[in-house]
Design an enzyme around this catalytic site. Structure first.
Site, mmCIF file in Angstrom:
data_model
loop_
_atom_site.group_PDB
_atom_site.id
_atom_site.type_symbol
_atom_site.label_atom_id
_atom_site.label_comp_id
_atom_site.label_asym_id
_atom_site.label_seq_id
_atom_site.Cartn_x
_atom_site.Cartn_y
_atom_site.Cartn_z
ATOM 1 N N GLU A 144 -12.140 8.879 51.592
ATOM 2 C CA GLU A 144 -13.549 9.186 51.839
ATOM 3 C C GLU A 144 -13.992 8.207 52.919
ATOM 4 O O GLU A 144 -14.660 7.217 52.652
ATOM 5 C CB GLU A 144 -14.367 9.037 50.551
ATOM 6 N N GLU A 153 -16.653 6.025 61.124
ATOM 7 C CA GLU A 153 -16.174 4.858 60.369
ATOM 8 C C GLU A 153 -14.695 4.581 60.629
ATOM 9 O O GLU A 153 -14.056 3.853 59.876
ATOM 10 C CB GLU A 153 -16.415 5.068 58.870
#
Length: 684
Positions: A144, A153
C-alpha cells in the site's frame, strides 16, 4: 545531536526553528498521519482482504508454500490478513521506527508473532539469504505504497527493487494492477487557481497580469483535492474519460520516465485548461475486485462513493489553455518520472506514445510565490470588489498608504483608486520581483514603492518623509497556518505606530474570531479511534495517536479547507474574540469564556473557527462562512483560506433543544501570537 523543527510563529510572521527532543519525529508523524483514516476505510480494507485471499488460493493451488512480502506494513493489518487467509509466513517491512514498534505489538497481540516478522527497514535495504532479513524470496507481494497521484510515495522504485531482489519470478501481487484515468475540462473556477486574471477597478481601469505570468506553464506539482466537492456544474467536460496507462504490479516494474497518449474527438467546444485525474486498483488478475478513487459524482448514487482522505483525486493544469472545437481530434499525453505526473494537449495526431514531454516549470516566479488557494483568492471578483469599495471609502486625494501583506495586490489597487502615495512592505525578494512585474506591466512602477524590510525597520526616510494616513492589509501572510495567524498584521501595525498620522485609518479596522459546533460528514474519521479493524485488535495504534495528540496536538486546532469536508452547524456562529487594530497590540492576554447552545440535532464532532475582517464600518470579509447557516445547518465555506478545526475528545449526540452547549475557554497570548483553547460539551 540536536533536532530542530519549523513551527509557525504568528508574532513574527514567519517560521521559527525550535529545538525538539528525540521523540519529535514520532509525535509529529503519528499525530498528523492518515493511519486512522486508512483503518476506517472499510472499502479499502475489504477489497485488500479479498485480493489477498484470492492470491493465497492461487499460490496454494500451484502446490507452493505461501510467503508474503508486505512493503509499508504500517499497523501490520495487511500481513495479518495474509496469515488469516492461509499464508505460511509473512515479512512485514516498515521503515518508520515507531510504526514498526506498533506493528510488532499489534501482531503479537493478535497472536501472529510466529508467522509475521516485522522488518524495520526501507524495502530497498532488505536482504535475502540465510543471514538476511528474509530466508527466501516471497511469492506474493502486498503493498500500500500509493498516494493521490498513485506514484508520489515512490511506488515505482520500490516495486522495481522488490521484483529484482526480493520476489520470485511469476509472483502474485496485491493489488495486481493500477489504471490511471483522465478527463479534459474547461473550468473558470479551477483555472483561477493557476493563472492571474485581469481585475476591473473603476473608470475603465484594469489591473492586468504581466505577460510572463500569462505565458508561464505554471507550477509542476499536482493539486490534490476532494474532487467530489467540486460540482460538475463548475466545469465542462471537453472529452471522454480516458484510460491513460496501466501498471501491472505482478510483473517487473520500471521507474524510468515514460509518456502515454490518448487520442479522442472533442465533445464540446471550449477552452481546454484542466485535467481531472484519478486511479483505481484491481486486486486480482481478472479485475473483479476493484478499489476506485473516482469522485462521488461519477456514481449513479453519489452516496455510494466511499470517502477517503489518504487517497483523493488530482487536478492538473495544462501549460497553457488551448481553444478546441467539437469534433476536433486532439491528443492528451501524460508523462511520469519516478514520483510525479504531468499532462499536455496537442492537436497534432503525429505525437507518438513513448516520446517524453518536458515537465512544466514556473518561469514567472508567481507560481513559486502564490499557492493555488492564493491564486483563487486574488482572482475572486467578490473579494476584489469589496476591497476596492473599501478603498474608495477611506482614500482621499492626499492619502499616503502603506501596505502590509505578502505578495499583495492591495497597494496597487490603492494607487489605481486615487491614493497620492503608496508604499508596500515586501520582505521576500521573489515576491518583490513578481509585484514589480505587475507594476511595470500596468505602468505603475513609479506609483508604488516597495520596501524590502521588516516593519520595525521602516523609518521616516524610507517613507520619503511622509506620515502614513492609511495602513492597509488583506491581511495575508504566506507562513500563516491557522486563521488567527493573520493577526501578525496587528504586530506590524504596532511596530509602525510612530510612522502613522495621529488619526490614521487602519484597514481592516478589526478582526473577529468566530466559532461554531459542527457535525462532520466524514472528516471526523481522521481522529476517530480504530479499536478493532476488520476483526483485528489495532488499539496500540490508537494509543500511539492519543499519546502524540497529548504531546503536541492537545488543546490545539488543525487547519483544514472546510469546503472540501462537508459539515453541519449544530450551533449558530458565535463571535468570541474581537481584535481592535485601531489600537496597538496589548501587553496582557485577551481571554474569552462562555458557551454556545446546540440548536440542531446531530453528533457534535468538534468546533470550526474562522476570522472575519471589518474593512470599514459597512464592509466585512469572512474567511470562513460565506453565507448564513441554513435552517438544517448546511454551511458554505470560503475556499481560499483554511479554517481551524478543534476535535472534541469525545463526540456528543445533540438532540438540538438548546439545553446542551459547547463551552469554550480561549486565551490569546500576545507574546506568542497564538490562542490557547479548550472546548467541551456541557449538559444540564
Amino acid at each position: 545531536m540536536k533536532t530542530f523543527y519549523g513551527r509557525a510563529d504568528p508574532s513574527m510572521g514567519g517560521i521559527d526553528c525550535e529545538e525538539e527532543d528525540e521523540e519529535y519525529d514520532y509525535h509529529q508523524e503519528i499525530a498528523r498521519s492518515s493511519f486512522a483514516d486508512m483503518l476506517h476505510d472499510q472499502d479499502r480494507n475489504i477489497k485488500y482482504y479479498q485480493g489477498i485471499k484470492a492470491a493465497v488460493q492461487r499460490v496454494k493451488a500451484r502446490g507452493e508454500k505461501v510467503t508474503v512480502l508486505d512493503i509499508g506494513t504500517g499497523t501490520g493489518l495487511l500481513s495479518m490478513m495474509a496469515v488469516t487467509a492461509g499464508a505460511d509466513y509473512c515479512y512485514a517491512v516498515e521503515v518508520f521506527n515507531p510504526m514498526a514498534d506498533a506493528a510488532v505489538t499489534i501482531v503479537k497481540r493478535n497472536g501472529f508473532a510466529d508467522k509475521i516478522k516485522v522488518i524495520n527497514k526501507h524495502s530497498t535495504e532488505v536482504t535475502v539469504g540465510p543471514d538476511g532479513d528474509m530466508l527466501t524470496r516471497a511469492n506474493i507481494l502486498v503493498t500500500e505504497l500509493f498516494d493521490t497521484e498513485l506514484i508520489g510515495e515512490g511506488a515505482l522504485p520500490s516495486y522495481e527493487h522488490a521484483h529484482i531482489h526480493l520476489m520470485q519470478r511469476g509472483c502474485e501481487a496485491v493489488p495486481h494492477r493500477a489504471t490511471i484515468y483522465a478527463q479534459l475540462v474547461e473550468s473558470e473556477r479551477l483555472w483561477s487557481w493557476t493563472q492571474l486574471q485581469p481585475i476591473d477597478v473603476d473608470d475603465g481601469k484594469r489591473l492586468l497580469p504581466p505577460p510572463a505570468a500569462v505565458s508561464c506553464s505554471g507550477a509542476p506539482s499536482v493539486c490534490d483535492i476532494q474532487l467530489s466537492q467540486v460540482s460538475p456544474q463548475s466545469f465542462t467536460a471537453l472529452g471522454p474519460l480516458c484510460t491513460m496507462f496501466r501498471v501491472d504490479f505482478s510483473q517487473p516494474v520500471s521507474s524510468a520516465s515514460q509518456s502515454y497518449s490518448s487520442q479522442f474527438q472533442v465533445q464540446a467546444s471550449g477552452r481546454a485548461q484542466v485535467v481531472l485525474s484519478w486511479w483505481d486498483i484491481d486486486m486480482d488478475p481478472e479485475g473483479s475486485i476493484v478499489c476506485s478513487m473516482a469522485p462521488s459524482w461519477t456514481y449513479a448514487d453519489p452516496q455510494e462513493g466511499p470517502w477517503r482522505d489518504h487517497w483523493m483525486q488530482s487536478v492538473y493544469f495544462l501549460p497553457s489553455e488551448m481553444a478546441v472545437r467539437e469534433g476536433e481530434e486532439v491528443r492528451l499525453t501524460v508523462t511520469h518520472d519516478d514520483y510525479s505526473l504531468w499532462y499536455n494537449l496537442s492537436s497534432s495526431p503525429q505525437t507518438s506514445t513513448g516520446s517524453l514531454l518536458d515537465r512544466p516549470m514556473c518561469t514567472c516566479q508567481a507560481h513559486l510565490v502564490w499557492n493555488r488557494p492564493r491564486f483563487g483568492e486574488l482572482n475572486d471578483r467578490h473579494r476584489n470588489r469589496s476591497y476596492i469599495k473599501a478603498l474608495r471609502r477611506v482614500l482621499k486625494s492626499d492619502s499616503v498608504c502603506l501596505g502590509i501583506s505578502d505578495g499583495s495586490l492591495l497597494p496597487i489597487l490603492a494607487s489605481m483608486t486615487g491614493a497620492q502615495k503608496v508604499f508596500s512592505i515586501e520582505n521576500s525578494g521573489m515576491s518583490r520581483q513578481v509585484i514589480e512585474q505587475i507594476l511595470e506591466c500596468n505602468s505603475l512602477k513609479d506609483e508604488v514603492q516597495l520596501l524590502g524590510m521588516q516593519p520595525e525597520q521602516v523609518t521616516s526616510e524610507d517613507l520619503e518623509g511622509h506620515k502614513v494616513s492609511v495602513l492597509m492589509g488583506e491581511p495575508y501572510f504566506s507562513s500563516s497556518l491557522l486563521p488567527w495567524h493573520s493577526l501578525y498584521f496587528w504586530y506590524c501595525r504596532t511596530a509602525l505606530a510612530q510612522t502613522l498620522q495621529p488619526n490614521a485609518t487602519i484597514l481592516p479596522s478589526s478582526a473577529t474570531l468566530y466559532i461554531m459546533g459542527v457535525q462532520f460528514q466524514d472528516l471526523w474519521r481522521i481522529r476517530a479511534p480504530s479499536g478493532t479493524c476488520e476483526g483485528f485488535d489495532v488499539t496500540p495504534m490508537d494509543e500511539m495517536v492519543q499519546q502524540s495528540l497529548d504531546y503536541r496536538e492537545s488543546r490545539e486546532a488543525e487547519p483544514h479547507h472546510l469546503w472540501e469536508y462537508p459539515c453541519r452547524g449544530l450551533t449558530d456562529p458565535q463571535p468570541v474574540m474581537t481584535f481592535n487594530f485601531q489600537k496597538c497590540l496589548p501587553e496582557q492576554p485577551i481571554s474569552s469564556q462562555g458557551s454556545v447552545p446546540l440548536l440542531r440535532g446531530g453528533r457534535c464532532h468538534g468546533v470550526a473557527m474562522w476570522m472575519e475582517f471589518q474593512l470599514t464600518d459597512e464592509i466585512t470579509l469572512s474567511m470562513g462562512l460565506l453565507e448564513p447557516v441554513s435552517e438544517k445547518g448546511a454551511c458554505k465555506w470560503s475556499p481560499h483560506r483554511k479554517q481551524g478545526v478543534y476535535f472534541l475528545k469525545s463526540s456528543w449526540d445533540s438532540v438540538g433543544d438548546g439545553r446542551a452547549s459547547v463551552a469554550y475557554n480561549l486565551t490569546f497570548d500576545p507574546k506568542l501570537g497564538d490562542i490557547k483553547m479548550d472546548f467541551s460539551v456541557a449538559s444540564p
